[in-house]
Every structure is written in structure tokens, then in C-alpha cells.
Design an enzyme around this catalytic site. Structure first.
Site, PDB file in Angstrom:
ATOM      1  N   SER A 137       0.862  -1.191   0.000  1.00  0.00           N
ATOM      2  CA  SER A 137       0.000   0.000   0.000  1.00  0.00           C
ATOM      3  C   SER A 137       0.889   1.228   0.000  1.00  0.00           C
ATOM      4  CB  SER A 137      -0.853   0.008   1.270  1.00  0.00           C
ATOM      5  OG  SER A 137      -1.421   1.287   1.477  1.00  0.00           O
ATOM      6  N   TYR A 163       0.234  -0.394  10.643  1.00  0.00           N
ATOM      7  CA  TYR A 163      -0.274  -0.803   9.322  1.00  0.00           C
ATOM      8  C   TYR A 163       0.795  -0.507   8.257  1.00  0.00           C
ATOM      9  CZ  TYR A 163      -3.198  -0.914   5.079  1.00  0.00           C
ATOM     10  OH  TYR A 163      -3.715  -1.188   3.831  1.00  0.00           O
TER      11      TYR A 163
HETATM   12  N1  LIG Z   1      -8.681  -0.287   0.499  1.00  0.00           N
HETATM   13  C1  LIG Z   1      -7.605   0.444   0.248  1.00  0.00           C
HETATM   14  O1  LIG Z   1      -7.690   1.678   0.076  1.00  0.00           O
HETATM   15  C2  LIG Z   1      -6.254  -0.198   0.150  1.00  0.00           C
HETATM   16  C3  LIG Z   1      -5.176   0.623  -0.217  1.00  0.00           C
HETATM   17  C4  LIG Z   1      -3.917   0.057  -0.314  1.00  0.00           C
HETATM   18  C5  LIG Z   1      -3.734  -1.281  -0.064  1.00  0.00           C
HETATM   19  N2  LIG Z   1      -4.787  -2.066   0.305  1.00  0.00           N
HETATM   20  C6  LIG Z   1      -4.536  -3.480   0.583  1.00  0.00           C
HETATM   21  O2  LIG Z   1      -5.344  -4.268  -0.278  1.00  0.00           O
HETATM   22  C7  LIG Z   1      -5.670  -5.503   0.357  1.00  0.00           C
HETATM   23  C8  LIG Z   1      -7.173  -5.734   0.281  1.00  0.00           C
HETATM   24  O3  LIG Z   1      -7.791  -4.682   1.001  1.00  0.00           O
HETATM   25  P1  LIG Z   1      -9.344  -4.322   0.867  1.00  0.00           P
HETATM   26  O4  LIG Z   1      -9.433  -2.845   0.972  1.00  0.00           O
HETATM   27  O5  LIG Z   1      -9.940  -5.019  -0.279  1.00  0.00           O
HETATM   28  O6  LIG Z   1      -9.872  -4.915   2.246  1.00  0.00           O
HETATM   29  P2  LIG Z   1     -11.228  -5.698   2.629  1.00  0.00           P
HETATM   30  O7  LIG Z   1     -12.344  -5.291   1.743  1.00  0.00           O
HETATM   31  O8  LIG Z   1     -11.365  -5.540   4.100  1.00  0.00           O
HETATM   32  O9  LIG Z   1     -10.854  -7.198   2.286  1.00  0.00           O
HETATM   33  C9  LIG Z   1      -9.864  -7.825   3.033  1.00  0.00           C
HETATM   34  C10 LIG Z   1      -9.946  -9.313   2.836  1.00  0.00           C
HETATM   35  O10 LIG Z   1      -8.993  -9.896   3.722  1.00  0.00           O
HETATM   36  C11 LIG Z   1      -9.609 -10.925   4.462  1.00  0.00           C
HETATM   37  N3  LIG Z   1      -9.033 -10.993   5.808  1.00  0.00           N
HETATM   38  C12 LIG Z   1      -9.025 -10.019   6.762  1.00  0.00           C
HETATM   39  N4  LIG Z   1      -8.414 -10.477   7.863  1.00  0.00           N
HETATM   40  C13 LIG Z   1      -8.029 -11.745   7.594  1.00  0.00           C
HETATM   41  C14 LIG Z   1      -7.370 -12.752   8.347  1.00  0.00           C
HETATM   42  N5  LIG Z   1      -7.005 -12.582   9.626  1.00  0.00           N
HETATM   43  N6  LIG Z   1      -7.134 -13.952   7.765  1.00  0.00           N
HETATM   44  C15 LIG Z   1      -7.532 -14.167   6.507  1.00  0.00           C
HETATM   45  N7  LIG Z   1      -8.161 -13.282   5.739  1.00  0.00           N
HETATM   46  C16 LIG Z   1      -8.420 -12.080   6.299  1.00  0.00           C
HETATM   47  C17 LIG Z   1     -11.096 -10.580   4.493  1.00  0.00           C
HETATM   48  O11 LIG Z   1     -11.822 -11.784   4.477  1.00  0.00           O
HETATM   49  P3  LIG Z   1     -12.907 -12.207   5.591  1.00  0.00           P
HETATM   50  O12 LIG Z   1     -13.403 -10.954   6.259  1.00  0.00           O
HETATM   51  O13 LIG Z   1     -13.924 -12.929   4.775  1.00  0.00           O
HETATM   52  O14 LIG Z   1     -12.106 -13.082   6.484  1.00  0.00           O
HETATM   53  C18 LIG Z   1     -11.311  -9.884   3.163  1.00  0.00           C
HETATM   54  O15 LIG Z   1     -11.661 -10.806   2.145  1.00  0.00           O
HETATM   55  C19 LIG Z   1      -5.117  -5.401   1.777  1.00  0.00           C
HETATM   56  O16 LIG Z   1      -3.898  -6.082   1.845  1.00  0.00           O
HETATM   57  C20 LIG Z   1      -4.905  -3.902   1.978  1.00  0.00           C
HETATM   58  O17 LIG Z   1      -3.875  -3.643   2.907  1.00  0.00           O
HETATM   59  C21 LIG Z   1      -6.046  -1.550   0.409  1.00  0.00           C
END
Ligand SMILES: NC(=O)c1ccc[n+]([C@@H]2O[C@H](COP(=O)([O-])OP(=O)(O)OC[C@H]3O[C@@H](n4cnc5c(N)ncnc54)[C@H](OP(=O)(O)O)[C@@H]3O)[C@@H](O)[C@H]2O)c1
Length: 288
Positions: A137, A163
Site C-alpha cells: 500500500s 499498518y
Molecule cells: N482499500 C484500500 O484503500 C487499500 C489501499 C492500499 C492497499 N490495500 C490493501 O489491499 C488488500 C485488500 O484490502 P481491501 O481494501 O480489499 O480490504 P477488505 O475489503 O477488508 O478485504 C480484506 C480481505 O482480507 C480478508 N481478511 C481479513 N483479515 C483476515 C485474516 N485474519 N485472515 C484471513 N483473511 C483475512 C477478508 O476476508 P474475511 O473478512 O472474509 O475473512 C477480506 O476478504 C489489503 O492487503 C490492503 O492492505 C487496500
């Protein structure tokens, strides 16, 4: 290609028949859009998540398979098995939390789940000529790895820095995985999307960070998934950090990080090797 392409735009014209993709955290957000696009392009896709009911419903709606995996739980990782070697490993799952509630293994949650969980998992998944994509990120700019206290034992807890440190660890892990194995590993900065990742944060904490989902920097989850799938299908990206479907360039620090750049510490080979060795010491039961 549109200015802000979606994952489907990137994969237009790609036939991924014969590929076996594993997308961690594919039950929602960026991971779900990644999984959908890979499946539409012909890949056989397995997504993971913690909740079997939510996961099975999400997978059924996308026409992919689901397996339970909690990256905070060493037993769940040890029990995880894939039916066949994976050719696209997308290490996407991630959490953003504001409380220092240690994982079952006793680690700080961001370092424990986002980095160490995937470090342990990657050792267990059989790979075949694989592309490995690790979701970092832009938040990596908030913190380098603190090798004196990576697990937040002796310093005042700062969840945003924690984070950020975990996202630096994700980038360094991709770099070292690429160096150590015959597979190709790339880190991705997907861009800002208002997903369920903010579920633990209060409205005040969100607005203090300017997290309102509006404005020019924000994108949809399908747009954020574009760089992930681009990294999965584009040759020559081993050890690189990708954003907006292009390799990024180093910037000396995390301060005032311009678009198209990464903080140099997140791509430093010496830190990458050191983090790998540290992670091995913290996870002595890791299989590979
Ligand atoms: N959103 C942003 O703006 C952003 C920006 C930069 C980078 N990212 C990165 O992109 C990735 C996806 O983020 P997102 O925004 O799509 O988040 P999200 O919608 O919260 O999705 C996160 C996923 O991770 C799973 N998860 C969470 N905790 C977990 C655990 N302990 N064990 C296994 N699975 C787990 C969740 O599955 P369940 O809840 O079904 O377990 C969910 O499917 C992350 O690595 C995040 O750091 C996001």
C-alpha cells in the site's frame, strides 16, 4: 485502455485457461474484484476468508471456489491445503485495525496477519512457474521496519504506523521471495478504495485521515484490482513495486512520496533479507 482501467480492462484479450489462482481475502473488496476478473479471463480461482458462510456465498456469486483461512491462526494456516499447484498466488488479505489485540500466535495484528500470516502461508502453497503478487500500500510510506521492535513490544502503539510497517514488510517480502525462489514476485500499491477494511475505525478516525471515499485519489475496487492482475500477467516485473499498472521508482524517504514512487526502504535488498531471516526466527514451525 481507459485512464483508470479496471481489472477486466487489463485482462481483455488474455486467456488464463490452465492457470490456477489463489487469492487470499477474496471474499470482498479488492480481492473479490481480482478473483472475478481472473475467473472471467478463464483461470480456475480459489478464494480464502475467515467466515465460511460469507466465503461460500461470495464464491458462489463469482463462480469460484472457497476455502477457509485465518491468517491470524497458525493452526488454520497449517490445515490449509490447495488441490493443485498454484500458478498465480495473490497475497491480498489484509486488515487495518486500531487496537493492539494480539493474534492467536501472539503477534501485533498488522505484522502478524498482513506479513507473517502470508509469510507462513507462502511456504505451504505448492507453486508451479508462479507469479506471486503481494498487496502492499502507499501507506508503506508511514513506516520502515523497526528491526529493534517489529512486533510492538516496547514502543507506544501507533496503529497507522503499524499498518504502514506491515505494508513495507509486504513489499520487502515480495522482493526477497523473488530473489530466493524460481518464481516471480511483485508488490502492488493498489490505490485508495473505501472497502470494509475500515470496519474497525470510527467515523472520527476516518475523517482525521481524510478517508471519505470522494475526490480524485479514490477509485473503485475493480480499478484497484487492475494493478494486481496487471502484475500477474505482465512479464519482467520480478522484485518490482507496481502502482497504476506501471513499475514505480524509488524515492529517498516516505515523506512527500510522489505518485509513481515507493519509499526506497521498501525495496532495499538488505532489509528484505533481514526481514526474511527475522520472520523465519519468529515462525520456527514454518514448513519451507
Ligand atoms: N482499500 C484500500 O484503500 C487499500 C489501499 C492500499 C492497499 N490495500 C490493501 O489491499 C488488500 C485488500 O484490502 P481491501 O481494501 O480489499 O480490504 P477488505 O475489503 O477488508 O478485504 C480484506 C480481505 O482480507 C480478508 N481478511 C481479513 N483479515 C483476515 C485474516 N485474519 N485472515 C484471513 N483473511 C483475512 C477478508 O476476508 P474475511 O473478512 O472474509 O475473512 C477480506 O476478504 C489489503 O492487503 C490492503 O492492505 C487496500
Amino acid at each position: 485502455m481507459p485512464l483508470a482501467p479496471t481489472a477486466d480492462d487489463v485482462l481483455a484479450g488474455h486467456d488464463l485457461t490452465g492457470h490456477h489462482a489463489l487469492v487470499t481475502g477474496g471474499t470482498g473488496g479488492i480481492g473479490a474484484e481480482t478473483a472475478k476478473a481472473l475467473a472471467r479471463a478463464g483461470a480456475d480461482v480459489l478464494i480464502t476468508g475467515r467466515d465460511p458462510v460469507k466465503g461460500a456465498a461470495a464464491a458462489a456469486s463469482m463462480g469460484v471456489a472457497f476455502a477457509r483461512l485465518d491468517l491470524a491462526d497458525p493452526d488454520s494456516i497449517a490445515a490449509f491445503a490447495v488441490p493443485r499447484p498454484v500458478t498465480m498466488l495473490i497475497l491480498n488479505a489484509g486488515l487495518l485495525t486500531n487496537a493492539l489485540v494480539r493474534t492467536k500466535a501472539g503477534f501485533e495484528p498488522h505484522f502478524g496477519v498482513n506479513h507473517l500470516g502470508h509469510f507462513a502461508l507462502a511456504a505451504r502453497v505448492p507453486l508451479r512457474e508462479a507469479r506471486v503478487v503481494v498487496l502492499s500500500s502507499r501507506a508503506h510510506r508511514r513506516a520502515d521496519i523497526d528491526f529493534d521492535d517489529p512486533d510492538w513490544r516496547s514502543r507506544a502503539y501507533d496503529p497507522w504506523r503499524a499498518y504502514g510497517q506491515s505494508k513495507t514488510a509486504n513489499a520487502l517480502f515480495a522482493l526477497e521471495f523473488d530473489r530466493r525462489t524460481e518464481h516471480t514476485a511483485t508488490a502492488v500499491l493498489p490505490g485508495l478504495v473505501l472497502t470494509d477494511i475500515v470496519r474497525d475505525l470510527t467515523p472520527a478516525q476516518l475523517s482525521a485521515q481524510g478517508w471519505d471515499g470522494r475526490g480524485p485519489g479514490w477509485r473503485t475496487a475493480a480499478q484497484a484490482a487492475a494493478s494486481t492482475v496487471w502484475a500477474a500477467v505482465t512479464p519482467g516485473l520480478g522484485g518490482r513495486i507496481v502502482a497504476d499498472c506501471a513499475p514505480t521508482e524509488p524515492w529517498p524517504t516516505g515523506h512527500d512520496l510522489p505518485d509513481g514512487h515507493h519509499a526506497a526502504y521498501a525495496a532495499d535488498p538488505e532489509r528484505a533479507a533481514r526481514l526474511w531471516e527475522l520472520s523465519e526466527r519468529l515462525l520456527p514451525d514454518r514448513a519451507r
